[in-house]
Enzyme design. Sequence first.
Site, PDB file in Angstrom:
ATOM      1  N   CYS A  94       0.850  -1.202   0.000  1.00  0.00           N
ATOM      2  CA  CYS A  94       0.000   0.000   0.000  1.00  0.00           C
ATOM      3  C   CYS A  94       0.881   1.246   0.000  1.00  0.00           C
ATOM      4  O   CYS A  94       1.718   1.426   0.887  1.00  0.00           O
ATOM      5  CB  CYS A  94      -0.923  -0.010   1.214  1.00  0.00           C
ATOM      6  SG  CYS A  94      -1.797   1.552   1.447  1.00  0.00           S
ATOM      7  N   CYS A 103       0.584   3.373   3.187  1.00  0.00           N
ATOM      8  CA  CYS A 103       1.305   2.769   4.317  1.00  0.00           C
ATOM      9  C   CYS A 103       2.800   3.057   4.183  1.00  0.00           C
ATOM     10  O   CYS A 103       3.479   3.288   5.187  1.00  0.00           O
ATOM     11  CB  CYS A 103       1.045   1.268   4.389  1.00  0.00           C
ATOM     12  SG  CYS A 103      -0.594   0.842   5.043  1.00  0.00           S
ATOM     13  N   ASP A 152      -1.400  15.913  -1.838  1.00  0.00           N
ATOM     14  CA  ASP A 152      -1.664  14.996  -2.956  1.00  0.00           C
ATOM     15  C   ASP A 152      -0.619  15.249  -4.047  1.00  0.00           C
ATOM     16  O   ASP A 152      -0.300  16.395  -4.371  1.00  0.00           O
ATOM     17  CB  ASP A 152      -3.078  15.234  -3.504  1.00  0.00           C
ATOM     18  CG  ASP A 152      -3.528  14.114  -4.435  1.00  0.00           C
ATOM     19  OD1 ASP A 152      -4.482  13.416  -4.087  1.00  0.00           O
ATOM     20  OD2 ASP A 152      -2.909  13.946  -5.512  1.00  0.00           O
ATOM     21  N   HIS A 160      -4.228   0.736   8.400  1.00  0.00           N
ATOM     22  CA  HIS A 160      -4.670   0.449   7.034  1.00  0.00           C
ATOM     23  C   HIS A 160      -6.115  -0.051   7.036  1.00  0.00           C
ATOM     24  O   HIS A 160      -6.411  -1.135   7.551  1.00  0.00           O
ATOM     25  CB  HIS A 160      -3.777  -0.595   6.365  1.00  0.00           C
ATOM     26  CG  HIS A 160      -4.205  -0.898   4.956  1.00  0.00           C
ATOM     27  ND1 HIS A 160      -3.743  -0.188   3.864  1.00  0.00           N
ATOM     28  CD2 HIS A 160      -5.095  -1.805   4.475  1.00  0.00           C
ATOM     29  CE1 HIS A 160      -4.320  -0.656   2.779  1.00  0.00           C
ATOM     30  NE2 HIS A 160      -5.143  -1.626   3.109  1.00  0.00           N
ATOM     31  N   ASN A 210     -13.491   8.978  -1.789  1.00  0.00           N
ATOM     32  CA  ASN A 210     -13.973   8.065  -2.823  1.00  0.00           C
ATOM     33  C   ASN A 210     -14.045   6.656  -2.257  1.00  0.00           C
ATOM     34  O   ASN A 210     -13.142   6.226  -1.539  1.00  0.00           O
ATOM     35  CB  ASN A 210     -13.042   8.118  -4.039  1.00  0.00           C
ATOM     36  CG  ASN A 210     -13.157   9.443  -4.779  1.00  0.00           C
ATOM     37  OD1 ASN A 210     -14.254   9.954  -4.967  1.00  0.00           O
ATOM     38  ND2 ASN A 210     -12.038  10.007  -5.183  1.00  0.00           N
ATOM     39  N   GLY A 269     -14.241   5.907  -8.452  1.00  0.00           N
ATOM     40  CA  GLY A 269     -12.902   6.095  -9.010  1.00  0.00           C
ATOM     41  C   GLY A 269     -11.801   5.958  -7.971  1.00  0.00           C
ATOM     42  O   GLY A 269     -10.666   6.369  -8.227  1.00  0.00           O
ATOM     43  N   HIS A 307      -6.591   2.706   0.673  1.00  0.00           N
ATOM     44  CA  HIS A 307      -6.309   3.019   2.080  1.00  0.00           C
ATOM     45  C   HIS A 307      -7.139   4.268   2.350  1.00  0.00           C
ATOM     46  O   HIS A 307      -6.961   5.295   1.671  1.00  0.00           O
ATOM     47  CB  HIS A 307      -4.800   3.273   2.255  1.00  0.00           C
ATOM     48  CG  HIS A 307      -4.375   3.618   3.649  1.00  0.00           C
ATOM     49  ND1 HIS A 307      -3.308   2.975   4.289  1.00  0.00           N
ATOM     50  CD2 HIS A 307      -4.827   4.536   4.528  1.00  0.00           C
ATOM     51  CE1 HIS A 307      -3.145   3.481   5.493  1.00  0.00           C
ATOM     52  NE2 HIS A 307      -4.059   4.446   5.666  1.00  0.00           N
ATOM     53  N   HIS A 319      -8.872   7.573   2.758  1.00  0.00           N
ATOM     54  CA  HIS A 319      -8.333   8.931   2.761  1.00  0.00           C
ATOM     55  C   HIS A 319      -9.448   9.926   2.495  1.00  0.00           C
ATOM     56  O   HIS A 319     -10.401   9.633   1.769  1.00  0.00           O
ATOM     57  CB  HIS A 319      -7.210   9.096   1.728  1.00  0.00           C
ATOM     58  CG  HIS A 319      -7.555   8.620   0.352  1.00  0.00           C
ATOM     59  ND1 HIS A 319      -7.562   7.285   0.012  1.00  0.00           N
ATOM     60  CD2 HIS A 319      -7.921   9.303  -0.765  1.00  0.00           C
ATOM     61  CE1 HIS A 319      -7.907   7.171  -1.262  1.00  0.00           C
ATOM     62  NE2 HIS A 319      -8.136   8.369  -1.750  1.00  0.00           N
ATOM     63  N   HIS A 349      -9.888  13.640   0.931  1.00  0.00           N
ATOM     64  CA  HIS A 349      -9.275  14.743   0.190  1.00  0.00           C
ATOM     65  C   HIS A 349      -9.760  16.051   0.819  1.00  0.00           C
ATOM     66  O   HIS A 349     -10.972  16.228   1.021  1.00  0.00           O
ATOM     67  CB  HIS A 349      -9.746  14.735  -1.264  1.00  0.00           C
ATOM     68  CG  HIS A 349      -9.372  13.513  -2.048  1.00  0.00           C
ATOM     69  ND1 HIS A 349      -8.346  13.503  -2.965  1.00  0.00           N
ATOM     70  CD2 HIS A 349      -9.902  12.268  -2.083  1.00  0.00           C
ATOM     71  CE1 HIS A 349      -8.250  12.302  -3.531  1.00  0.00           C
ATOM     72  NE2 HIS A 349      -9.196  11.536  -3.012  1.00  0.00           N
TER      73      HIS A 349
HETATM   74  P1  5GP Z   1      -8.504   8.342  -4.848  1.00  0.00           P
HETATM   75  O1  5GP Z   1      -8.540   8.387  -6.333  1.00  0.00           O
HETATM   76  O2  5GP Z   1      -8.231   6.946  -4.342  1.00  0.00           O
HETATM   77  O3  5GP Z   1      -9.655   8.994  -4.168  1.00  0.00           O
HETATM   78  O4  5GP Z   1      -7.275   9.262  -4.430  1.00  0.00           O
HETATM   79  C1  5GP Z   1      -5.965   8.835  -4.411  1.00  0.00           C
HETATM   80  C2  5GP Z   1      -5.114  10.088  -4.482  1.00  0.00           C
HETATM   81  O5  5GP Z   1      -3.786   9.714  -4.113  1.00  0.00           O
HETATM   82  C3  5GP Z   1      -5.034  10.713  -5.872  1.00  0.00           C
HETATM   83  O6  5GP Z   1      -5.548  12.038  -5.824  1.00  0.00           O
HETATM   84  C4  5GP Z   1      -3.546  10.668  -6.202  1.00  0.00           C
HETATM   85  O7  5GP Z   1      -3.098  11.824  -6.866  1.00  0.00           O
HETATM   86  C5  5GP Z   1      -2.887  10.483  -4.851  1.00  0.00           C
HETATM   87  N1  5GP Z   1      -1.654   9.730  -4.888  1.00  0.00           N
HETATM   88  C6  5GP Z   1      -1.426   8.560  -5.547  1.00  0.00           C
HETATM   89  N2  5GP Z   1      -0.173   8.142  -5.330  1.00  0.00           N
HETATM   90  C7  5GP Z   1       0.404   9.074  -4.521  1.00  0.00           C
HETATM   91  C8  5GP Z   1       1.712   9.206  -3.960  1.00  0.00           C
HETATM   92  O8  5GP Z   1       2.600   8.382  -4.155  1.00  0.00           O
HETATM   93  N3  5GP Z   1       1.927  10.288  -3.172  1.00  0.00           N
HETATM   94  C9  5GP Z   1       0.981  11.230  -2.932  1.00  0.00           C
HETATM   95  N4  5GP Z   1       1.318  12.246  -2.146  1.00  0.00           N
HETATM   96  N5  5GP Z   1      -0.260  11.136  -3.449  1.00  0.00           N
HETATM   97  C10 5GP Z   1      -0.534  10.083  -4.239  1.00  0.00           C
HETATM   98 ZN    ZN Z   2      -2.331   1.305   3.640  1.00  0.00          ZN
END
Ligand code: 5GP
Ligand code: ZN
Length: 112
Positions: free
Chosen positions: A4, A7, A30, A46, A84, A90, A95, A97, A99
Amino acid sequence: MDNCIFCKIIKREIPAKIVYENGNFIAFEDIEGVAPIHLLCIPKKHIENFLEYPSSDMVDMSNFIKETAKEIGLDNKGFRMVSNIKEDSGQSVFHLHFHLIGGAKLKWDKLV
Ligand code: 5GP
Ligand code: ZN
């Protein structure tokens, strides 16, 4: 969880711009921000998504999100909070989160 990405950020195995942290939660920028301020607030434990997260833990999660917003100054003019959940949303990192998006007047439009 071993594979992950979040993580790994928690364990400092990959770099991230961490803006706020306590014993149970961490907030970082992000990597592909969609607004001037785009943070991700996550529990250090996690958990795949919001549906799996114990509601009792949301009290501390909520407090952490509010503290992060105040620390960054997002509480003044406001911000958007999004989580999300599963494929239709999407979700791309599995893990939990939240935004935190702000720093400018945000658009609100149809998503499909
Ligand atoms: P999701 O699409 O799952 O709601 O959001 C995942 C978010 O994680 C995305 O906005 C993406 O830009 C961000 N993200 C993905 N990989 C990384 C990373 O390695 N570092 C950081 N800081 N953000 C990441
Ligand atoms: Zn995780």
